[in-house]
Scaffold this active site. Structure first.
Site, PDB file in Angstrom:
ATOM      1  N   CYS A   7       0.850  -1.203   0.000  1.00  0.00           N
ATOM      2  CA  CYS A   7       0.000   0.000   0.000  1.00  0.00           C
ATOM      3  C   CYS A   7       0.886   1.254   0.000  1.00  0.00           C
ATOM      4  CB  CYS A   7      -0.941   0.007   1.202  1.00  0.00           C
ATOM      5  SG  CYS A   7      -2.368  -1.098   1.017  1.00  0.00           S
ATOM      6  N   ASP A  30      10.290  -6.368  -9.071  1.00  0.00           N
ATOM      7  CA  ASP A  30      10.620  -6.985  -7.784  1.00  0.00           C
ATOM      8  C   ASP A  30      12.021  -6.543  -7.376  1.00  0.00           C
ATOM      9  OD1 ASP A  30       9.422  -9.723  -6.172  1.00  0.00           O
ATOM     10  OD2 ASP A  30      11.498  -9.115  -5.784  1.00  0.00           O
ATOM     11  N   HIS A  46      -6.565  -3.125  -1.044  1.00  0.00           N
ATOM     12  CA  HIS A  46      -5.791  -4.015  -0.172  1.00  0.00           C
ATOM     13  C   HIS A  46      -6.565  -5.305   0.090  1.00  0.00           C
ATOM     14  CE1 HIS A  46      -2.941  -5.276   2.948  1.00  0.00           C
ATOM     15  NE2 HIS A  46      -4.009  -5.811   3.493  1.00  0.00           N
ATOM     16  N   ASN A  85       1.661 -16.482  -4.285  1.00  0.00           N
ATOM     17  CA  ASN A  85       1.818 -17.279  -3.070  1.00  0.00           C
ATOM     18  C   ASN A  85       0.735 -16.862  -2.080  1.00  0.00           C
ATOM     19  OD1 ASN A  85       4.180 -18.516  -4.085  1.00  0.00           O
ATOM     20  ND2 ASN A  85       5.395 -16.748  -3.471  1.00  0.00           N
ATOM     21  N   GLY A  91       4.980 -19.549   0.846  1.00  0.00           N
ATOM     22  CA  GLY A  91       6.040 -18.639   0.426  1.00  0.00           C
ATOM     23  C   GLY A  91       5.656 -17.174   0.422  1.00  0.00           C
ATOM     24  N   HIS A  98      -0.571 -10.157  -4.567  1.00  0.00           N
ATOM     25  CA  HIS A  98       0.304  -9.801  -5.687  1.00  0.00           C
ATOM     26  C   HIS A  98       0.521 -11.004  -6.583  1.00  0.00           C
ATOM     27  CE1 HIS A  98       2.811 -10.994  -2.234  1.00  0.00           C
ATOM     28  NE2 HIS A  98       3.649 -11.537  -3.107  1.00  0.00           N
ATOM     29  N   HIS A 100       3.294 -12.484  -9.201  1.00  0.00           N
ATOM     30  CA  HIS A 100       4.636 -12.426  -9.765  1.00  0.00           C
ATOM     31  C   HIS A 100       4.525 -12.762 -11.247  1.00  0.00           C
ATOM     32  CE1 HIS A 100       6.825 -12.854  -5.781  1.00  0.00           C
ATOM     33  NE2 HIS A 100       5.666 -13.383  -5.448  1.00  0.00           N
TER      34      HIS A 100
HETATM   35  P1  5GP Z   1       5.980 -13.131  -1.781  1.00  0.00           P
HETATM   36  O1  5GP Z   1       7.188 -13.691  -1.100  1.00  0.00           O
HETATM   37  O2  5GP Z   1       5.053 -12.506  -0.760  1.00  0.00           O
HETATM   38  O3  5GP Z   1       5.294 -14.029  -2.733  1.00  0.00           O
HETATM   39  O4  5GP Z   1       6.515 -11.948  -2.689  1.00  0.00           O
HETATM   40  C1  5GP Z   1       6.911 -10.722  -2.175  1.00  0.00           C
HETATM   41  C2  5GP Z   1       7.897 -10.150  -3.131  1.00  0.00           C
HETATM   42  O5  5GP Z   1       8.055  -8.775  -2.823  1.00  0.00           O
HETATM   43  C3  5GP Z   1       9.298 -10.789  -3.042  1.00  0.00           C
HETATM   44  O6  5GP Z   1       9.638 -11.354  -4.304  1.00  0.00           O
HETATM   45  C4  5GP Z   1      10.209  -9.626  -2.661  1.00  0.00           C
HETATM   46  O7  5GP Z   1      11.449  -9.662  -3.306  1.00  0.00           O
HETATM   47  C5  5GP Z   1       9.385  -8.413  -3.056  1.00  0.00           C
HETATM   48  N1  5GP Z   1       9.625  -7.234  -2.248  1.00  0.00           N
HETATM   49  C6  5GP Z   1       9.692  -7.181  -0.889  1.00  0.00           C
HETATM   50  N2  5GP Z   1       9.897  -5.913  -0.482  1.00  0.00           N
HETATM   51  C7  5GP Z   1       9.962  -5.154  -1.616  1.00  0.00           C
HETATM   52  C8  5GP Z   1      10.158  -3.762  -1.848  1.00  0.00           C
HETATM   53  O8  5GP Z   1      10.327  -2.947  -0.937  1.00  0.00           O
HETATM   54  N3  5GP Z   1      10.166  -3.353  -3.142  1.00  0.00           N
HETATM   55  C9  5GP Z   1       9.995  -4.210  -4.186  1.00  0.00           C
HETATM   56  N4  5GP Z   1      10.032  -3.685  -5.418  1.00  0.00           N
HETATM   57  N5  5GP Z   1       9.790  -5.534  -4.012  1.00  0.00           N
HETATM   58  C10 5GP Z   1       9.781  -5.999  -2.734  1.00  0.00           C
HETATM   59 ZN    ZN Z   2      -1.788  -3.281   1.198  1.00  0.00          ZN
END
Ligand code: 5GP
Ligand code: ZN
Length: 111
Positions: A7, A30, A46, A85, A91, A98, A100
């Site tokens: 957010c 990412d 959100h 995820n 994960g 989100h 990926h």
């Molecule tokens: P998850 O692990 O929840 O599936 O994915 C979260 C993703 O957010 C991870 O791939 C991580 O690298 C990315 N991420 C975490 N913090 C930040 C940030 O501050 N900026 C960006 N651009 N990506 C982030």
């Molecule tokens: Zn949020």
């Protein structure tokens, strides 16, 4: 949500490398890419994860899937993987829904 990292990225309080934005969603690179192209696409609404998607809010997910092909094309990838995820043991580390988008190389199998 005031204490949500994504957010804060949407609001601009935390900087990001934006690749796409419209009234419903936001897409950015990412910070720790797992592939040459690794984009995160998030709804501006959100929602914690896929687990919070329901009949009332699912149109935003459809919208996101309508923009993912455009984003991929802009990023120069024709083939890619879309992953969400859902929950810590799956994960998930950021609890704002989100997707990926990964591509730009041959991706291995995952488990
Ligand atoms: P998850 O692990 O929840 O599936 O994915 C979260 C993703 O957010 C991870 O791939 C991580 O690298 C990315 N991420 C975490 N913090 C930040 C940030 O501050 N900026 C960006 N651009 N990506 C982030
Ligand atoms: Zn949020």
């Amino acid at each position: 949500m005031s204490d949500c990292l994504f957010c804060k990225i949407i609001s601009g309080d935390i900087p990001s490398d934006k690749v796409y934005e419209d009234e419903l969603c936001y897409a950015f690179k990412d910070i720790a890419p797992m592939a040459p192209v690794h984009i995160l696409v998030i709804p501006k609404l959100h929602l914690t994860s896929v687990a919070e998607v329901n009949a009332d809010n699912c149109s935003v997910v459809g919208h996101i899937f309508s923009v993912i092909p455009k984003i991929a094309k802009e990023q120069g990838i024709e083939e890619y993987r879309v992953v969400s995820n859902c929950g810590e043991t799956a994960g998930q580390s950021v609890f704002h829904l989100h997707f990926h988008v990964l591509g730009g190389k041959t991706l291995g199998q995952f488990n």
